[in-house]
Design an enzyme around this catalytic site. Sequence first.
Site, PDB file in Angstrom:
ATOM      1  N   GLU A 138       0.818  -1.212   0.000  1.00  0.00           N
ATOM      2  CA  GLU A 138       0.000   0.000   0.000  1.00  0.00           C
ATOM      3  C   GLU A 138       0.858   1.272   0.000  1.00  0.00           C
ATOM      4  O   GLU A 138       1.748   1.437   0.839  1.00  0.00           O
ATOM      5  CB  GLU A 138      -0.923  -0.025   1.229  1.00  0.00           C
ATOM      6  N   THR A 178      -5.915   1.809  -5.406  1.00  0.00           N
ATOM      7  CA  THR A 178      -5.532   0.394  -5.291  1.00  0.00           C
ATOM      8  C   THR A 178      -6.257  -0.456  -6.331  1.00  0.00           C
ATOM      9  O   THR A 178      -5.657  -1.334  -6.966  1.00  0.00           O
ATOM     10  CB  THR A 178      -5.877  -0.186  -3.906  1.00  0.00           C
ATOM     11  N   HIS A 199      -1.359   3.361   4.816  1.00  0.00           N
ATOM     12  CA  HIS A 199      -2.374   4.103   4.053  1.00  0.00           C
ATOM     13  C   HIS A 199      -2.557   5.464   4.699  1.00  0.00           C
ATOM     14  O   HIS A 199      -2.503   5.583   5.922  1.00  0.00           O
ATOM     15  CB  HIS A 199      -3.688   3.315   4.070  1.00  0.00           C
ATOM     16  N   ASP A 203       1.456   0.084  -4.908  1.00  0.00           N
ATOM     17  CA  ASP A 203       0.247   0.220  -5.733  1.00  0.00           C
ATOM     18  C   ASP A 203       0.079   1.604  -6.365  1.00  0.00           C
ATOM     19  O   ASP A 203      -0.404   1.732  -7.482  1.00  0.00           O
ATOM     20  CB  ASP A 203      -1.017  -0.219  -4.980  1.00  0.00           C
ATOM     21  N   HIS A 204       0.480   2.662  -5.659  1.00  0.00           N
ATOM     22  CA  HIS A 204       0.318   4.036  -6.166  1.00  0.00           C
ATOM     23  C   HIS A 204       1.032   4.964  -5.197  1.00  0.00           C
ATOM     24  O   HIS A 204       1.530   4.514  -4.171  1.00  0.00           O
ATOM     25  CB  HIS A 204      -1.159   4.417  -6.280  1.00  0.00           C
TER      26      HIS A 204
HETATM   27  C1  GP9 Z   1      -8.945  -0.490   0.619  1.00  0.00           C
HETATM   28  C2  GP9 Z   1      -7.523  -0.386   0.265  1.00  0.00           C
HETATM   29  C3  GP9 Z   1      -7.095   1.046   0.119  1.00  0.00           C
HETATM   30  O1  GP9 Z   1      -9.474  -1.764   0.604  1.00  0.00           O
HETATM   31  O2  GP9 Z   1      -7.242  -1.144  -0.837  1.00  0.00           O
HETATM   32  O3  GP9 Z   1      -7.555   1.618  -1.039  1.00  0.00           O
HETATM   33  P1  GP9 Z   1      -6.934   2.966  -1.646  1.00  0.00           P
HETATM   34  O4  GP9 Z   1      -7.545   4.117  -0.914  1.00  0.00           O
HETATM   35  O5  GP9 Z   1      -5.458   2.910  -1.462  1.00  0.00           O
HETATM   36  O6  GP9 Z   1      -7.314   2.920  -3.075  1.00  0.00           O
HETATM   37 MN    MN Z   2      -3.812   1.770  -2.104  1.00  0.00          MN
END
Ligand code: GP9
Ligand code: MN
Length: 634
Positions: free
Chosen positions: A253, A297, A412, A471-472
């Site tokens: 994440e 994500t 996150h 992921d980003h």
């Molecule tokens: C939520 C997690 C976070 O299930 O994947 O999502 P994001 O805000 O990073 O897209």
């Molecule tokens: Mn994410």
Amino acid sequence: MMFNQKRIPLFVIATILFGIKTYIVYRFMFNIDLENILQEIILFINPFVSAFLFFAVSVWFKKTSRQMKYIRYMALIATGVIFANIVFYRSFADFITIPQLFQGSNAADLGESIVSLIKPYDILIFTDVAIIWYLSRNRLDSFIVDFSRRGKVFALSMSFLLLAGNFFLAEVERPQLFTRAFDREYLVKNIGLFNYHLYDIGINTKATTQKVFADGNEIPEIKAYVEENIKTDQKSDMFGVAKNKNVIFINAESLQSFVINDEVNGEEITPFLNSLTEDEDTYYFENFYHQTEQGKTSDSEFLVENSLYPLSRGAVFFTQAQNEYHAMPEIMGKAGYNSVVFHANNKTFWNRDQMYESLDVDKFYGEEAYEVTEDNSVGWGLKDKPFFEQSIDHLQSLDEPYYSKFITLTNHFPFELPEEDRSIEPYDSNSATLNNYFPTVRYMDESIEQFFAQLKANGLYEDSIIVIMGDHYGISANHNRAMSQYLGEEEITPFDQTQLQRVPFFIHIPGHGKGEVRSEVSGQIDVKPTILNLLGIEHQNDIYFGNDLFSEDRKDYIALRNGDFISEDYIFASGICYDRQSGEQVKEESDDSIDSSLAEDSACTPIKKQVEQELGYSDDLIYGDLFRFMEFEK
Ligand code: GP9
Ligand code: MN
């Protein structure tokens, strides 16, 4: 005088009764998490806003009998909608969506068990309907209300004002609630069940119309483009290196590359991942870009599974979940793989429960598969260390070979972490977000290290390959001042901003011995062909836009979803063409205008055109649901 009588009009009484009922249902019949006081307030307000919205329409009927009839039936129908959602929720722990309602399998599932899902006390949710019904038929005299023009306009304006107020609060609570559309629970919680249904009908109608106009004639042109430009038939000498191995994919994440092999307050941020960059069994791609947009994500998952681009607005996981795809879980499934996803969050988040079905994921271990307590959670939920720890048992129970994906959560935004889990101190700048990012990144690094150890201890390591991908971004451009302080630069230019979109990508193959740091320009679009080639799985006739990262003859650019790109030579960002090595703007020799890099024709133009074409083809495939017209080998 707004209303002709000094009586409370029935529509107001109905609003109050129906509002109270809806609120009670929200609190006791659905499992809606309330995280803060603002959410509690919004949840309390929205039932009354919706109720006022539909009952106030009654003032426009001339005859009182019509007014009464309208209010009666409105109460009945709206309660019917609530009731249907309650029954549906008992089975799916989710709110009804249009596609799910008409999706054969779900309706059938529900059909068999519907009787067992209805409880005797459900009759109570019709209490207000009964009262309204009684009042509207028997106490007609007390409600003969002839609304003046001003009264009517007042009622209408009130409706819109209340609605606007509700939407405003919702937007404050969850910025971009509507454009990003991340979770049905959030939508219901913020705008109410009824507005959520209207919204759902809206996105569906749009998706359906676009689909209706597509007939598959578009495919040959797209195929020709892919054959000529992507060269999907390339095989590298890594083809089949990991044949029949399990795949353990870690979605890290918000992990960005700038933390790798870097320090904060004189301390290493990611000691374990740093060690992997030098590990003989690991390939580390240092110029690997995320290509996500609003779907965050879920967009990164979409890119990885399909090697298609996500959409420029909204989350494709939400808007195009009913499409046909030819995703990795499906292709691997045909080669005997079992595909599973582990993620200790609500399964409706990003509409995963529905999208995973379209991607052919065999099993999704969501929040309910974990033991989540106050002690082992922070921020978004279960902390990464207990998450990996608890996943091991599930992993051990799987049939091999498997393709498993682990989506972490602790790192996150807003990067919360209790003191006892902090191994390094926050940074010191004007951005709390950036400051707190470092300790949570370190926590994730430790959790991955611990996971490797647990895999080894449980005999799950040797027969697997482990892929780790950011992921980003975690730190948005809003924190550029703090970021430039951290990076020791005067300012963050569009060039720097693009370079900050790099996320780590590791491929770890136990016993391989040939690992190295690779510098080619690469991105999430390349993951599907790379993994499938490593496993030696053919997927001919497939349409996708990435390359095997180990093949010689690769397309030499990575397109970002906004049309910017990174090529071996150039970076195109915010309309400016930069030299990738020097970071300088490219000046055209033939052109003596001062800012020729901004000119119509720059060194970036040919790739820019191709990027636009490619993004357009990917959009055509998705909006037209074109995979439904394609035949893939069984
Ligand atoms: C939520 C997690 C976070 O299930 O994947 O999502 P994001 O805000 O990073 O897209
Ligand atoms: Mn994410």
